[in-house]
Design a protein around this motif. Structure first.
Motif, PDB file in Angstrom:
ATOM      1  N   ARG A 115       0.793  -1.481   0.003  1.00 60.86           N
ATOM      2  CA  ARG A 115      -0.086  -0.028  -0.025  1.00 60.86           C
ATOM      3  C   ARG A 115       0.716   1.168   0.109  1.00 60.86           C
ATOM      4  NH1 ARG A 115      -4.974   0.419   1.769  1.00 60.86           N
ATOM      5  NH2 ARG A 115      -4.350   1.830   3.432  1.00 60.86           N
ATOM      6  N   PHE A 116       2.115   1.264   0.518  1.00 61.00           N
ATOM      7  CA  PHE A 116       2.917   2.510   0.581  1.00 61.00           C
ATOM      8  C   PHE A 116       4.293   2.101   0.299  1.00 61.00           C
ATOM      9  CE2 PHE A 116      -0.538   3.382   3.623  1.00 61.00           C
ATOM     10  CZ  PHE A 116      -0.753   4.805   3.242  1.00 61.00           C
ATOM     11  N   SER A 117       4.506   1.797  -1.203  1.00 68.57           N
ATOM     12  CA  SER A 117       5.671   1.628  -1.437  1.00 68.57           C
ATOM     13  C   SER A 117       6.436   3.021  -1.630  1.00 68.57           C
ATOM     14  CB  SER A 117       5.778   1.140  -2.908  1.00 68.57           C
ATOM     15  OG  SER A 117       5.078   1.794  -3.779  1.00 68.57           O
ATOM     16  N   ASP A 118       7.974   3.127  -1.691  1.00 71.97           N
ATOM     17  CA  ASP A 118       8.642   4.258  -1.758  1.00 71.97           C
ATOM     18  C   ASP A 118       8.431   5.174  -0.712  1.00 71.97           C
ATOM     19  OD1 ASP A 118      10.427   5.519  -3.163  1.00 71.97           O
ATOM     20  OD2 ASP A 118       9.023   6.635  -4.330  1.00 71.97           O
ATOM     21  N   VAL A 119       8.104   4.855   0.694  1.00 67.77           N
ATOM     22  CA  VAL A 119       8.125   5.869   1.761  1.00 67.77           C
ATOM     23  C   VAL A 119       8.392   4.974   2.858  1.00 67.77           C
ATOM     24  CG1 VAL A 119       5.617   5.370   1.984  1.00 67.77           C
ATOM     25  CG2 VAL A 119       6.772   7.587   2.840  1.00 67.77           C
ATOM     26  N   GLU A 120       9.126   5.681   3.958  1.00 65.66           N
ATOM     27  CA  GLU A 120       9.509   5.088   5.280  1.00 65.66           C
ATOM     28  C   GLU A 120       8.215   4.535   5.911  1.00 65.66           C
ATOM     29  OE1 GLU A 120      12.369   4.717   8.731  1.00 65.66           O
ATOM     30  OE2 GLU A 120      12.632   6.422   7.390  1.00 65.66           O
TER      31      GLU A 120
END
Lengths: 229, 103
Positions: A115-120
């Protein structure tokens, strides 16, 4: 600008250190001043201190001519509490305006990389996660989980910090109830006006993307108009 | 800090000549705030901005001299009057831009 100055500037950004670059506009060189190295002995001590405080760059007159003081403060950050649909859009919008997003949600079903690729993304309770990340005066926070246990814990941490923006999703009615709960937990009501609730500028938002847009607009307004930057 | 300075570092690492233009002062309406950056390499490729696009071409042209001489220049652009380099800002503002060689 000397190549070593550029390197030092980029390094300061990486480490979240505030620096001011003083450049002589007559071509007479430059000086990079870290905030923690500023002393009252510096000929432009007051002007430099103002740059660090407001984040605004400006020209000052010196005996050697005009000098440009360029403030480089750490990039603003946004702690998104609740790995929700609004949060997914907020991550993208925050990046577009130069704000670094982090997503915090202890519910592992929400806080997934899919659901949240490319973010910490941090699958921990807000108190713990925010303690590690640190809520400095260049940080902001928005509570979207809509679960009192999660949002309230984040708000307690936010109220005890110097962060420049606090937002909390929910109607006026649920916001009033939230403030009652925070009061019962021992939070100082004097700080309650720091919380933007209902969150976001009133642009008649309906969809999650529109709500995210209204939140980011309010955050930019706070950063630029009230904080200076 | 704008991403432009990161790009400048990348260009330097690639061995390109790089000029840095910085907005140092604005009056009235100006689309890029003080501290805005434009970088230009020796072939005229550029990144970032110092205005809404109205003075970029002139800054890029002047950067050739700065890269050749290594000597910084302070440029001023205004509206509807005899500006230093004959280029005006359509928005009605006035800006000063400092152009220097990186390296």
């Amino acid at each position: 600008m000397h190549k070593d100055t550029l390197k030092a500037l980029l390094e300061a950004r990486e480490k979240r250190h505030s620096v001011v670059l003083a450049t002589s506009l007559d071509g007479g060189g430059e000086d990079l001043v870290p905030e923690n190295a500023l002393t009252q002995d510096h000929p432009q001590a007051n002007e430099l201190a103002e740059c660090f405080r407001t984040g605004r760059s400006k020209i000052v007159e010196t005996q050697g001519g005009e000098m440009f003081l360029q403030a480089f403060l750490p990039a603003p950050r946004l702690m998104i509490i609740g790995a929700t649909h609004i949060g997914q859009v907020l991550v993208r919008l925050a990046r577009e305006v130069g704000v670094e997003p982090f997503v915090i949600d202890p519910r592992t079903a929400f806080a997934t990389e899919e659901r949240f690729s490319d973010v910490e993304i941090i699958a921990e309770w807000p108190g713990e996660a925010l303690g590690k990340l640190g809520l400095d005066r260049r940080s902001s926070i928005v509570c979207l989980a809509h679960v009192p246990d999660i949002d309230d814990e984040a708000l307690e941490a936010a109220l005890g910090s110097e962060c420049f923006y606090i937002g909390a999703l929910g109607s006026s009615r649920s916001h009033a109830k939230r403030l009652e709960r925070l009061k019962d937990k021992g939070c100082e009501p004097d700080g309650f006006n720091r919380i933007h609730g209902p969150v976001g500028l009133d642009i008649g938002s309906v969809s999650p993307a529109e709500i995210a847009l209204s939140i980011i607009a309010e955050l930019v307004k706070t950063l630029r108009i009230h904080n200076g930057d | 800090m704008s991403v432009t300075l990161h790009t400048a570092q990348t260009w330097l690492d690639e061995g390109r000549d790089v000029a840095l233009a910085t907005v140092v002062e604005t009056w009235g309406s100006a689309p890029v705030p003080v501290g805005g950056h434009l970088i230009i390499d020796g072939t005229g490729d550029f990144a970032g901005s110092v205005s809404g696009g109205c003075v970029e071409a002139e800054v890029i042209a002047r950067s050739e001299d700065v890269l050749a001489s290594g000597k910084p220049e302070l440029l001023e652009f205004g509206v509807a009057n005899e500006t230093a380099w004959g280029v005006g800002l359509a928005c009605g503002g006035r800006i000063r831009v400092f152009v220097e060689k990186l390296g």
